[in-house]
Scaffold this motif. Structure first.
Motif, PDB file in Angstrom:
ATOM      1  N   ALA A 153       8.555  27.323  15.127  1.00 44.82           N
ATOM      2  CA  ALA A 153       7.879  28.546  14.687  1.00 44.82           C
ATOM      3  C   ALA A 153       8.696  29.349  13.685  1.00 44.82           C
ATOM      4  O   ALA A 153       8.144  29.992  12.813  1.00 44.82           O
ATOM      5  CB  ALA A 153       7.530  29.412  15.895  1.00 44.82           C
ATOM      6  N   GLY A 154      10.002  29.330  13.790  1.00 44.74           N
ATOM      7  CA  GLY A 154      10.823  30.139  12.900  1.00 44.74           C
ATOM      8  C   GLY A 154      10.628  31.615  13.156  1.00 44.74           C
ATOM      9  O   GLY A 154      10.112  32.031  14.186  1.00 44.74           O
ATOM     10  N   ARG A 155      10.999  32.409  12.193  1.00 44.77           N
ATOM     11  CA  ARG A 155      10.909  33.872  12.319  1.00 44.77           C
ATOM     12  C   ARG A 155       9.434  34.288  12.269  1.00 44.77           C
ATOM     13  O   ARG A 155       8.684  33.837  11.423  1.00 44.77           O
ATOM     14  CB  ARG A 155      11.695  34.502  11.181  1.00 44.77           C
ATOM     15  N   PRO A 156       9.029  35.200  13.187  1.00 46.12           N
ATOM     16  CA  PRO A 156       7.640  35.656  13.155  1.00 46.12           C
ATOM     17  C   PRO A 156       7.352  36.462  11.879  1.00 46.12           C
ATOM     18  O   PRO A 156       8.255  37.083  11.310  1.00 46.12           O
ATOM     19  CB  PRO A 156       7.512  36.526  14.409  1.00 46.12           C
ATOM     20  N   SER A 157       6.116  36.448  11.462  1.00 44.35           N
ATOM     21  CA  SER A 157       5.708  37.190  10.258  1.00 44.35           C
ATOM     22  C   SER A 157       5.459  38.654  10.586  1.00 44.35           C
ATOM     23  O   SER A 157       4.903  38.968  11.642  1.00 44.35           O
ATOM     24  CB  SER A 157       4.422  36.591   9.686  1.00 44.35           C
ATOM     25  N   PRO A 158       5.842  39.547   9.670  1.00 44.16           N
ATOM     26  CA  PRO A 158       5.565  40.965   9.900  1.00 44.16           C
ATOM     27  C   PRO A 158       4.061  41.230   9.824  1.00 44.16           C
ATOM     28  O   PRO A 158       3.325  40.526   9.140  1.00 44.16           O
ATOM     29  CB  PRO A 158       6.318  41.672   8.770  1.00 44.16           C
ATOM     30  N   GLN A 159       3.618  42.231  10.564  1.00 49.79           N
ATOM     31  CA  GLN A 159       2.213  42.652  10.541  1.00 49.79           C
ATOM     32  C   GLN A 159       2.182  44.145  10.250  1.00 49.79           C
ATOM     33  O   GLN A 159       3.085  44.886  10.674  1.00 49.79           O
ATOM     34  CB  GLN A 159       1.542  42.328  11.878  1.00 49.79           C
ATOM     35  N   PRO A 160       1.152  44.610   9.552  1.00 49.97           N
ATOM     36  CA  PRO A 160       1.104  46.035   9.212  1.00 49.97           C
ATOM     37  C   PRO A 160       1.055  46.922  10.458  1.00 49.97           C
ATOM     38  O   PRO A 160       0.354  46.611  11.424  1.00 49.97           O
ATOM     39  CB  PRO A 160      -0.187  46.181   8.392  1.00 49.97           C
ATOM     40  N   ASP A 161       1.826  47.982  10.445  1.00 46.16           N
ATOM     41  CA  ASP A 161       1.874  48.980  11.527  1.00 46.16           C
ATOM     42  C   ASP A 161       2.118  48.349  12.894  1.00 46.16           C
ATOM     43  O   ASP A 161       1.489  48.720  13.882  1.00 46.16           O
ATOM     44  CB  ASP A 161       0.585  49.809  11.551  1.00 46.16           C
ATOM     45  N   ALA A 162       3.028  47.385  12.955  1.00 43.47           N
ATOM     46  CA  ALA A 162       3.314  46.691  14.222  1.00 43.47           C
ATOM     47  C   ALA A 162       4.767  46.242  14.251  1.00 43.47           C
ATOM     48  O   ALA A 162       5.420  46.108  13.220  1.00 43.47           O
ATOM     49  CB  ALA A 162       2.395  45.491  14.384  1.00 43.47           C
ATOM     50  N   VAL A 163       5.239  46.016  15.463  1.00 50.81           N
ATOM     51  CA  VAL A 163       6.520  45.330  15.668  1.00 50.81           C
ATOM     52  C   VAL A 163       6.173  44.029  16.373  1.00 50.81           C
ATOM     53  O   VAL A 163       5.499  44.024  17.400  1.00 50.81           O
ATOM     54  CB  VAL A 163       7.508  46.160  16.524  1.00 50.81           C
ATOM     55  N   VAL A 164       6.615  42.915  15.791  1.00 46.18           N
ATOM     56  CA  VAL A 164       6.378  41.596  16.374  1.00 46.18           C
ATOM     57  C   VAL A 164       7.692  41.129  16.992  1.00 46.18           C
ATOM     58  O   VAL A 164       8.734  41.138  16.331  1.00 46.18           O
ATOM     59  CB  VAL A 164       5.899  40.586  15.309  1.00 46.18           C
ATOM     60  N   ILE A 165       7.614  40.745  18.266  1.00 42.72           N
ATOM     61  CA  ILE A 165       8.811  40.301  18.988  1.00 42.72           C
ATOM     62  C   ILE A 165       8.591  38.870  19.442  1.00 42.72           C
ATOM     63  O   ILE A 165       7.582  38.557  20.085  1.00 42.72           O
ATOM     64  CB  ILE A 165       9.086  41.187  20.222  1.00 42.72           C
ATOM     65  N   GLN A 166       9.519  38.013  19.098  1.00 42.90           N
ATOM     66  CA  GLN A 166       9.475  36.620  19.562  1.00 42.90           C
ATOM     67  C   GLN A 166      10.681  36.373  20.458  1.00 42.90           C
ATOM     68  O   GLN A 166      11.808  36.666  20.075  1.00 42.90           O
ATOM     69  CB  GLN A 166       9.501  35.655  18.380  1.00 42.90           C
ATOM     70  N   ALA A 167      10.427  35.851  21.641  1.00 42.53           N
ATOM     71  CA  ALA A 167      11.497  35.527  22.597  1.00 42.53           C
ATOM     72  C   ALA A 167      11.446  34.025  22.832  1.00 42.53           C
ATOM     73  O   ALA A 167      10.445  33.505  23.324  1.00 42.53           O
ATOM     74  CB  ALA A 167      11.296  36.272  23.905  1.00 42.53           C
ATOM     75  N   ALA A 168      12.498  33.311  22.466  1.00 41.16           N
ATOM     76  CA  ALA A 168      12.549  31.852  22.593  1.00 41.16           C
ATOM     77  C   ALA A 168      13.586  31.445  23.634  1.00 41.16           C
ATOM     78  O   ALA A 168      14.712  31.945  23.623  1.00 41.16           O
ATOM     79  CB  ALA A 168      12.895  31.212  21.253  1.00 41.16           C
ATOM     80  N   THR A 169      13.199  30.542  24.535  1.00 44.45           N
ATOM     81  CA  THR A 169      14.133  30.060  25.560  1.00 44.45           C
ATOM     82  C   THR A 169      15.198  29.176  24.924  1.00 44.45           C
ATOM     83  O   THR A 169      14.988  28.606  23.856  1.00 44.45           O
ATOM     84  CB  THR A 169      13.389  29.254  26.649  1.00 44.45           C
ATOM     85  N   GLY A 170      16.328  29.054  25.605  1.00 43.54           N
ATOM     86  CA  GLY A 170      17.408  28.184  25.147  1.00 43.54           C
ATOM     87  C   GLY A 170      17.931  27.359  26.307  1.00 43.54           C
ATOM     88  O   GLY A 170      18.037  27.852  27.431  1.00 43.54           O
ATOM     89  N   GLU A 171      18.259  26.099  26.060  1.00 45.64           N
ATOM     90  CA  GLU A 171      18.674  25.200  27.146  1.00 45.64           C
ATOM     91  C   GLU A 171      19.992  25.591  27.784  1.00 45.64           C
ATOM     92  O   GLU A 171      20.260  25.255  28.924  1.00 45.64           O
ATOM     93  CB  GLU A 171      18.713  23.751  26.675  1.00 45.64           C
ATOM     94  N   ASN A 172      20.825  26.322  27.067  1.00 45.08           N
ATOM     95  CA  ASN A 172      22.131  26.685  27.625  1.00 45.08           C
ATOM     96  C   ASN A 172      22.124  28.039  28.336  1.00 45.08           C
ATOM     97  O   ASN A 172      23.170  28.569  28.662  1.00 45.08           O
ATOM     98  CB  ASN A 172      23.202  26.664  26.532  1.00 45.08           C
TER      99      ASN A 172
END
Length: 182
Positions: A153-172
């Motif tokens: 997915a990479g970095r999420p795209s900005p959206q107008p008048d919003a904060v986009v938060i992506q939380a990705a799990t990590g194996e370690n």
């Protein structure tokens, strides 16, 4: 007068010596001056549980998780950051309606759970498994979550008048959080 050996005894000794030499060469004999030990009954023999334990193999060290802002939660204050987290943490940031907070409540190998609070609203997200994660979109009139496979997915795209938060799990046991605002 010299003592004479009986003929059969000499041959028996020679045969016995030859037999012992053959057994020693084949690895079948053991010579010792100590008396032979009697075998222990099965109930008195050491069990596998009594045997010394081998040390557990150490896990291979995982490469450090790369995040643009490292582990600096203050980098998220403006609603734009990329950080790595490996323990529960509270992250204050500027939301579309003023101050907001993301609280990571659980993080571990391939898992993350969090709550986002803004004004009177709240949104929760959780994901577990390799390559899994959540995206939360925080708007002035509410929020929404989507959790599942992130793939590349990479970095999420900005959206107008919003904060986009992506939380990705990590194996370690370290998750990567990305905050994007316009």
């Amino acid at each position: 007068m010299a003592a004479t050996k009986p003929r059969g005894l000499s041959r028996t000794g020679t045969t016995l010596a030859a037999l012992l030499a053959l057994m020693a060469a084949a690895g079948c004999a053991s010579y010792s001056d100590a008396p032979a030990k009697a075998s222990s009954p099965p109930s008195e023999r050491p069990s596998k549980a009594d045997s010394p334990k081998r040390p557990e193999p150490k896990p291979k060290p995982q490469p450090p998780v790369s995040a643009a802002d490292g582990r600096d939660i203050t980098a998220c204050a403006d609603g734009n950051c990329e950080i790595a987290v490996s323990e529960p943490v509270r992250i204050p940031f500027k939301g579309p309606r003023g101050p907001a907070t993301l609280s990571v409540t659980e993080v571990g190998p391939n898992s993350i759970a969090y709550t986002v609070k803004s004004g009177n609203g709240q949104s929760k997200g959780s994901a577990s498994g390799p390559g899994q994660g959540c995206i939360t979109v925080l708007r002035s009139n509410g929020s929404g979550n989507s959790c599942g496979g992130l793939g590349a997915a990479g970095r999420p795209s900005p959206q107008p008048d919003a904060v986009v938060i992506q939380a990705a799990t990590g194996e370690n046991g370290t998750a990567v959080l990305q905050f994007v605002s316009d």
